[in-house]
Design a protein around this motif. Structure first.
Motif, PDB file in Angstrom:
ATOM      1  N   THR A 181       0.845  -1.185   0.000  1.00  0.00           N
ATOM      2  CA  THR A 181       0.000   0.000   0.000  1.00  0.00           C
ATOM      3  C   THR A 181       0.881   1.236   0.000  1.00  0.00           C
ATOM      4  N   HIS A 182       0.349   2.321  -0.485  1.00  0.00           N
ATOM      5  CA  HIS A 182       1.081   3.577  -0.495  1.00  0.00           C
ATOM      6  C   HIS A 182       0.922   4.281   0.850  1.00  0.00           C
ATOM      7  N   GLU A 183       1.968   4.949   1.279  1.00  0.00           N
ATOM      8  CA  GLU A 183       1.885   5.762   2.484  1.00  0.00           C
ATOM      9  C   GLU A 183       0.903   6.912   2.248  1.00  0.00           C
ATOM     10  N   ASP A 184       0.218   7.306   3.307  1.00  0.00           N
ATOM     11  CA  ASP A 184      -0.769   8.390   3.210  1.00  0.00           C
ATOM     12  C   ASP A 184      -0.081   9.724   3.504  1.00  0.00           C
ATOM     13  N   ARG A 186       0.005  12.586   1.123  1.00  0.00           N
ATOM     14  CA  ARG A 186      -0.817  13.665   0.575  1.00  0.00           C
ATOM     15  C   ARG A 186      -0.002  14.860   0.071  1.00  0.00           C
ATOM     16  N   THR A 281      -3.914  11.229  -3.996  1.00  0.00           N
ATOM     17  CA  THR A 281      -4.810  10.938  -2.873  1.00  0.00           C
ATOM     18  C   THR A 281      -6.212  10.685  -3.409  1.00  0.00           C
ATOM     19  N   ALA A 324     -11.450  13.262   0.422  1.00  0.00           N
ATOM     20  CA  ALA A 324     -10.396  12.360   0.903  1.00  0.00           C
ATOM     21  C   ALA A 324     -10.822  11.678   2.199  1.00  0.00           C
ATOM     22  N   VAL A 327      -7.067  11.116   7.491  1.00  0.00           N
ATOM     23  CA  VAL A 327      -5.621  10.910   7.422  1.00  0.00           C
ATOM     24  C   VAL A 327      -5.230   9.718   8.289  1.00  0.00           C
ATOM     25  N   ARG A 328      -4.351   8.884   7.755  1.00  0.00           N
ATOM     26  CA  ARG A 328      -3.959   7.675   8.478  1.00  0.00           C
ATOM     27  C   ARG A 328      -3.149   8.005   9.722  1.00  0.00           C
ATOM     28  N   TYR A 348       1.137  14.855  11.138  1.00  0.00           N
ATOM     29  CA  TYR A 348       0.219  13.840  10.623  1.00  0.00           C
ATOM     30  C   TYR A 348      -0.644  13.258  11.739  1.00  0.00           C
ATOM     31  N   ALA A 408      -9.020   3.124   4.356  1.00  0.00           N
ATOM     32  CA  ALA A 408      -8.679   2.841   2.957  1.00  0.00           C
ATOM     33  C   ALA A 408      -8.671   1.348   2.655  1.00  0.00           C
TER      34      ALA A 408
END
Length: 555
Positions: A181-184, A186, A281, A324, A327-328, A348, A408
């Protein structure tokens, strides 16, 4: 203070490796699970072994049979001395020795009698595992558990063939743990506090130490702004543009007095992460489907917590999130001094906390609209995750935080019922037919053969080849059962005689090596269902030990 087992061992040490997989909340769900096993066969006891060792709460074995010689030959948990005694009692006693934290019970009764005379008995179990049941009883059990919303895991070993079928009306997965998975991060729509932090740092005036210890995420953002300033505010999209951005970052590395670039690992990291960090995103397609699901759009007082939270996140996306998800709140490790990394991490985390707060307000609002005016309960009141409960008021603040962090990766599994699968009018015959056309011999052929031997058993009250003196005649009868099944499916496919002969030679025997393998796979699927983590199969798994191959398909 850490919980302590009866033997005085620290549970954190005892279950250390599995805690790394599914966390303390997953372990808590496991320790409160009540597992029912129907028939203490070699496969059944292997499954239970793999659930008892990691610490399920309790298990109950339902088995009316006595231990026979064939059981002793393939079942590790039965001995020669137990021949003639209750198979349920003997297996329970020996399995209980594996883990003193787990309590075991048994019932010496036919599953069919329980289904007919005491159907509510099954409602209290977290999951029911059935091995070696005849088709009629299996269909009765499948319909009963379907209506009770209790997952059913059907497991079977037949010679060199293994079979698993999951039957559940709906299973919600919050922590699906995707492989990649991609890092969140943004960077395409940066968090305001992140922009403020980056703008407060002037890399052109930094000393060598600060320059080489600025997190790569900030470095990338800085040079991304330079790129955008010279490209009309657009982000690099194609390979050529991203390569140009990478070169721009490389040129920013400090040089020594001889003009040779310094060794700045943070700049190397920035270059390596250009492609992944610039991932747009967006709301994943699987999550968008959940937002459009009737269960999300049409909430009622009976709605499960999962759907209330999904609706709250959906509303957040449409309003506060501006398209969106929450945020993770995590960032990857990177070369940096502690001060800058902590500041970046806090940006974050603070945004994630704000998003959780917004979603929480929406959850409260939805609960009020549904007539649930009670306050959110403390999740410590539940031994399992409250998201696995059907009561909306069981949603806790901790649950909301977990849900937002994993929003997600939300998934829903809806299996077909056994009734639909076994009805020729609703069976997935198109898929079966496609696999049967495989000239090399697809593993799905064994699914049709297992269905055929069940038809044989229904007609003759024994499996083909069980009595060695009538194997040849059983081959003819099994062919007839197979032909009738294919005819009911309106399929013109044929099955090679070699396969039919092989099924008769098996004589419905369970081989311990195959049972051990299927026991591991089935226990893994059961743990997924119990913890609500990772994606279970949907819905059929077939293992061919002769080729050491397997197939998963939706039947």
């Amino acid at each position: 203070m850490a919980a302590v087992t009866k033997s005085g061992l620290d549970k954190n040490n005892k279950y250390d490796r599995q805690l790394r997989l599914w966390g303390d909340h997953g372990q808590s769900a496991l320790e409160s699970a009540r597992v029912c096993l129907i028939n203490a066969t070699a496969t059944g006891t292997e499954i239970l072994k793999n659930l008892i060792l990691p610490g399920i709460g309790s298990f109950t074995i339902i088995d009316e049979h006595k231990v026979q010689g064939e059981d002793v030959g393939n079942n590790f948990f039965l001995s020669k001395e137990s021949i003639g005694s209750s198979r349920a009692r003997t297996a329970t006693e020996l399995l209980s020795e594996l883990n003193e934290d787990v309590s075991g019970d048994f019932i010496e009764e036919s599953p069919s009698n329980l289904i007919e005379n005491n159907p509510d008995f099954f409602a209290s179990f977290t999951i029911v595992i059935a091995t070696n049941m005849d088709e009629k009883s299996l269909l009765q059990l499948g319909e009963l558990l379907w209506n009770l919303h209790v997952p059913l895991l059907i497991c079977r070993c037949y010679g060199f063939i293994g079979y698993i079928r999951l039957v559940v009306k709906e299973h919600n997965v919050i922590e699906s743990h995707p492989d990649s998975t991609h890092e969140d991060l943004r960077l395409d729509r940066p968090i305001p506090a992140f922009v403020t932090l980056c703008d407060s740092l002037d890399m052109s005036s930094m000393n060598k130490k600060d320059h080489s210890h600025t997190p790569w995420l900030i470095v990338l953002y800085k040079y991304l702004q330079q790129w955008k300033d010279s490209h009309g505010g657009e982000l690099p999209k194609i390979y050529k543009e991203k390569s140009q951005l990478k070169e721009l970052i490389r040129n920013g590395v400090l040089k020594n007095k001889d003009g040779v670039p310094e060794d700045e690992e943070n700049f190397d990291e920035a270059v390596r992460n250009v492609n992944t960090a610039l991932h747009p995103t967006s709301v994943p397609s699987d999550v968008q489907k959940l937002f459009k699901d009737p269960a999300c759009l049409n909430l009622t007082s009976e709605s499960r917590p999962f759907w209330i939270l999904t609706r709250a996140v959906k509303d957040f996306v449409e309003h506060e999130g501006k398209g969106a998800l929450p945020v993770r709140g995590t960032i990857p490790d990177m070369t940096s001094d502690s001060e800058r990394y902590i500041k970046l991490q806090s940006v974050y985390r603070d945004q994630a906390a704000k998003d959780v707060s917004d979603v929480t307000r929406r959850v409260h609002k939805l609960l009020q609209e549904l007539g649930q005016d009670e306050p959110l309960l403390d999740c410590n009141q539940f031994k399992t995750s409250s998201l696995l409960h059907s009561n909306p008021c069981s949603i806790s603040e901790k649950d909301i935080k977990t849900f937002c962090r994993n929003s997600a990766f939300l998934r829903v599994i809806r299996c077909r019922s056994l009734k639909d699968e076994y009805n020729p009018e609703t069976a997935n015959v198109t898929l079966i037919g496609q696999h049967l056309e495989d000239e090399d011999g697809d593993d799905v052929v064994f699914y049709t053969l297992l269905r055929s031997v069940d038809k044989f058993y229904e007609k003759y009250n024994h499996y083909p080849g069980y009595y060695t003196q009538q194997v040849e005649s059983d081959i003819t009868e099994l062919k007839a059962c197979l032909s009738k099944l294919l005819q009911d499916w309106s399929l013109s496919s044929t099955v090679k005689d070699d396969y039919i002969h092989e099924m008769c030679r098996y004589g419905a025997s369970e081989l311990h090596t195959i049972s051990a393998y299927i026991g591991g796979v089935a226990a893994q699927e059961a743990i997924k269902m119990i913890t609500g983590q990772f994606l279970p199969i949907n819905n059929t798994y077939i293992y061919n030990a002769m080729k050491q191959s397997s197939t998963t398909l939706d039947l």
